[in-house]
Motif scaffolding. Sequence first.
Motif, PDB file in Angstrom:
ATOM      1  N   ALA A   1      17.177  -1.360  -3.912  1.00 50.98           N
ATOM      2  CA  ALA A   1      17.440  -1.685  -5.418  1.00 50.98           C
ATOM      3  C   ALA A   1      16.705  -0.358  -6.017  1.00 50.98           C
ATOM      4  CB  ALA A   1      16.705  -2.590  -5.653  1.00 50.98           C
ATOM      5  N   LEU A   2      15.678   0.071  -5.728  1.00 51.38           N
ATOM      6  CA  LEU A   2      15.023   1.402  -6.300  1.00 51.38           C
ATOM      7  C   LEU A   2      15.969   2.502  -6.326  1.00 51.38           C
ATOM      8  CD1 LEU A   2      12.214   2.820  -7.059  1.00 51.38           C
ATOM      9  CD2 LEU A   2      12.023   3.316  -4.559  1.00 51.38           C
ATOM     10  N   HIS A   3      16.472   2.715  -5.151  1.00 46.46           N
ATOM     11  CA  HIS A   3      17.631   3.831  -5.170  1.00 46.46           C
ATOM     12  C   HIS A   3      18.860   3.596  -6.086  1.00 46.46           C
ATOM     13  CE1 HIS A   3      15.387   5.543  -1.827  1.00 46.46           C
ATOM     14  NE2 HIS A   3      16.078   4.701  -1.023  1.00 46.46           N
TER      15      HIS A   3
ATOM     16  N   GLY B   1       0.797  -1.285   0.004  1.00 45.26           N
ATOM     17  CA  GLY B   1       0.107   0.228   0.187  1.00 45.26           C
ATOM     18  C   GLY B   1       0.909   1.273   0.121  1.00 45.26           C
ATOM     19  N   PHE B   2       2.211   1.093   0.327  1.00 45.16           N
ATOM     20  CA  PHE B   2       2.879   2.177   0.243  1.00 45.16           C
ATOM     21  C   PHE B   2       3.487   2.495  -1.075  1.00 45.16           C
ATOM     22  CE2 PHE B   2       3.555   0.777   4.516  1.00 45.16           C
ATOM     23  CZ  PHE B   2       3.052   1.854   5.284  1.00 45.16           C
ATOM     24  N   CYS B   3       3.708   3.625  -1.691  1.00 45.97           N
ATOM     25  CA  CYS B   3       4.423   4.105  -2.942  1.00 45.97           C
ATOM     26  C   CYS B   3       5.614   4.852  -2.338  1.00 45.97           C
ATOM     27  CB  CYS B   3       3.627   5.025  -3.811  1.00 45.97           C
ATOM     28  SG  CYS B   3       4.135   5.532  -5.431  1.00 45.97           S
ATOM     29  N   LEU B   4       6.781   4.250  -2.918  1.00 45.94           N
ATOM     30  CA  LEU B   4       8.019   4.972  -2.716  1.00 45.94           C
ATOM     31  C   LEU B   4       8.589   5.361  -3.936  1.00 45.94           C
ATOM     32  CD1 LEU B   4       9.344   1.782  -0.488  1.00 45.94           C
ATOM     33  CD2 LEU B   4       7.819   3.730   0.461  1.00 45.94           C
ATOM     34  N   ALA B   5       9.734   6.405  -3.580  1.00 48.57           N
ATOM     35  CA  ALA B   5      10.206   7.219  -4.588  1.00 48.57           C
ATOM     36  C   ALA B   5      11.600   7.568  -3.964  1.00 48.57           C
ATOM     37  CB  ALA B   5       9.664   8.303  -5.108  1.00 48.57           C
ATOM     38  N   SER B   6      12.561   7.975  -4.653  1.00 46.74           N
ATOM     39  CA  SER B   6      13.951   8.337  -4.322  1.00 46.74           C
ATOM     40  C   SER B   6      14.203   9.739  -4.406  1.00 46.74           C
ATOM     41  CB  SER B   6      14.979   7.636  -5.395  1.00 46.74           C
ATOM     42  OG  SER B   6      14.827   6.008  -5.258  1.00 46.74           O
ATOM     43  N   ALA B   7      14.818  10.403  -3.500  1.00 43.56           N
ATOM     44  CA  ALA B   7      15.586  11.694  -3.755  1.00 43.56           C
ATOM     45  C   ALA B   7      17.120  11.360  -3.307  1.00 43.56           C
ATOM     46  CB  ALA B   7      14.792  12.677  -2.778  1.00 43.56           C
TER      47      ALA B   7
ATOM     48  N   ARG C   1      30.137  27.897  -4.220  1.00 40.26           N
ATOM     49  CA  ARG C   1      29.746  27.956  -2.710  1.00 40.26           C
ATOM     50  C   ARG C   1      29.994  26.689  -2.082  1.00 40.26           C
ATOM     51  NH1 ARG C   1      24.663  29.385  -0.687  1.00 40.26           N
ATOM     52  NH2 ARG C   1      26.004  29.910   1.173  1.00 40.26           N
ATOM     53  N   PHE C   2      29.825  25.635  -2.852  1.00 38.46           N
ATOM     54  CA  PHE C   2      30.065  24.344  -1.947  1.00 38.46           C
ATOM     55  C   PHE C   2      31.179  23.439  -2.419  1.00 38.46           C
ATOM     56  CE2 PHE C   2      25.380  25.178  -1.659  1.00 38.46           C
ATOM     57  CZ  PHE C   2      25.497  26.340  -0.498  1.00 38.46           C
ATOM     58  N   GLY C   3      31.444  23.452  -3.739  1.00 39.24           N
ATOM     59  CA  GLY C   3      32.497  22.667  -4.477  1.00 39.24           C
ATOM     60  C   GLY C   3      31.652  21.733  -5.054  1.00 39.24           C
ATOM     61  N   ASP C   4      32.134  20.494  -5.582  1.00 39.74           N
ATOM     62  CA  ASP C   4      31.551  19.441  -6.418  1.00 39.74           C
ATOM     63  C   ASP C   4      30.946  18.426  -5.367  1.00 39.74           C
ATOM     64  OD1 ASP C   4      30.720  17.902  -8.752  1.00 39.74           O
ATOM     65  OD2 ASP C   4      32.898  17.445  -9.348  1.00 39.74           O
ATOM     66  N   GLU C   5      30.337  17.403  -6.043  1.00 39.91           N
ATOM     67  CA  GLU C   5      29.720  16.377  -5.265  1.00 39.91           C
ATOM     68  C   GLU C   5      30.561  15.255  -5.126  1.00 39.91           C
ATOM     69  OE1 GLU C   5      27.904  17.689  -7.620  1.00 39.91           O
ATOM     70  OE2 GLU C   5      26.056  18.307  -7.086  1.00 39.91           O
ATOM     71  N   LEU C   6      30.926  14.731  -3.912  1.00 36.67           N
ATOM     72  CA  LEU C   6      31.652  13.501  -3.585  1.00 36.67           C
ATOM     73  C   LEU C   6      30.655  12.442  -4.178  1.00 36.67           C
ATOM     74  CD1 LEU C   6      33.502  11.672  -2.211  1.00 36.67           C
ATOM     75  CD2 LEU C   6      32.602  12.044  -0.054  1.00 36.67           C
ATOM     76  N   GLY C   7      29.131  12.624  -3.829  1.00 37.25           N
ATOM     77  CA  GLY C   7      28.356  11.553  -3.668  1.00 37.25           C
ATOM     78  C   GLY C   7      26.962  12.057  -3.378  1.00 37.25           C
ATOM     79  N   PHE C   8      25.900  11.153  -3.273  1.00 36.28           N
ATOM     80  CA  PHE C   8      24.674  11.488  -2.997  1.00 36.28           C
ATOM     81  C   PHE C   8      24.332  10.465  -1.777  1.00 36.28           C
ATOM     82  CE2 PHE C   8      25.555  13.002  -6.991  1.00 36.28           C
ATOM     83  CZ  PHE C   8      24.867  14.394  -7.186  1.00 36.28           C
ATOM     84  N   GLN C   9      23.483  11.063  -0.895  1.00 36.94           N
ATOM     85  CA  GLN C   9      22.594  10.299   0.255  1.00 36.94           C
ATOM     86  C   GLN C   9      21.445   9.980  -0.165  1.00 36.94           C
ATOM     87  OE1 GLN C   9      23.883  10.316   3.849  1.00 36.94           O
ATOM     88  NE2 GLN C   9      22.861   8.300   3.474  1.00 36.94           N
ATOM     89  N   ALA C  10      21.062   8.878  -0.485  1.00 30.24           N
ATOM     90  CA  ALA C  10      19.668   8.264  -0.765  1.00 30.24           C
ATOM     91  C   ALA C  10      18.812   8.602   0.318  1.00 30.24           C
ATOM     92  CB  ALA C  10      19.770   6.771  -1.238  1.00 30.24           C
ATOM     93  N   LEU C  11      17.552   9.332  -0.155  1.00 25.38           N
ATOM     94  CA  LEU C  11      16.497   9.383   0.936  1.00 25.38           C
ATOM     95  C   LEU C  11      15.222   8.579   0.293  1.00 25.38           C
ATOM     96  CD1 LEU C  11      17.014  13.276   1.277  1.00 25.38           C
ATOM     97  CD2 LEU C  11      18.011  11.376   2.609  1.00 25.38           C
TER      98      LEU C  11
END
Length: 275
Positions: free
Chosen positions: A111-113, A40-46, A71-81
């Motif tokens: 797997a989704l992320h 019943g839950f619909c999940l998405a990635s950020a 201001r902040f530089g380049d991205e090392l990576g991303f935290q999945a939410l």
Amino acid sequence: MIAPTVQQLVSRASDYPFPGARIVMGEGASSGTAIAYYEGFCLASAYEPIFDVTTRGLPQSLTASVESAERFGDELGFQALTLTGDGASFDPFAQMDDDPRLVELDRLSRALHAFNFFGAQRPGLLFLRVHERLLKSVKYDHGKHFSSVLIEFGLNPARIVIELPAAAVAHRTFLGYLVKSYQRYGFKVAGNLPNAGQIMSVSDMARLDFIKMDAGAALRDSVVKPLVGYAHRLKIPLIFSHVADEAQFEALQQFDVSFVQGPAFEAHAIGPGGI
């Protein structure tokens, strides 16, 4: 080798009963990305960016906007939410207390992320949090299942950082086992420090690839400078997380801080619609 697209990954998932029945392509605002359904839950990635402030203003920034790079530089990576389908934050532990179902949901969300991250050909590393309850629910070979799934879909485990909670980092023997297990299956591992003093023992039982420390706690206790110095001696990158606002970001910049993430950079977070 050309990386598969999100659509190709979702199509390939249809060959496997569990993800194939739950992961589909989104529509409307989620068009072009994968979403998942579970009970019943619909999940998405950020994705929340982790910035390398040592690269600020450099022209070779790959994914950050010009303003962000300055201001902040380049991205090392991303935290999945994990979000609900309407964009709200989703906490599975507030929804169910059955560990086997939580393990299923955790595997589905990871797997989704991964599909949305790799399918969009994003550079850098993907940080995925693991809850203490889930670590204890799996008795051995942590990382084996997820690594096999990634390899089956042609995705590289070495670009994923499994982020361990502070409760796991506080238990040195358990930490050592977890780090070795995840690294054996190709992953990098980050550990959240329960307190600043814990950095003194992180290399005794485990060689973490990244260390994380809550920025607010480090600033409040005036331990940013010694933490940065000790991390440099260990040669383990130190990420200050949960940077709440501009004031905290400015305070951190007084020290030799390299990596930051948190609500202060929310305007630069990547939602379901992509980069």
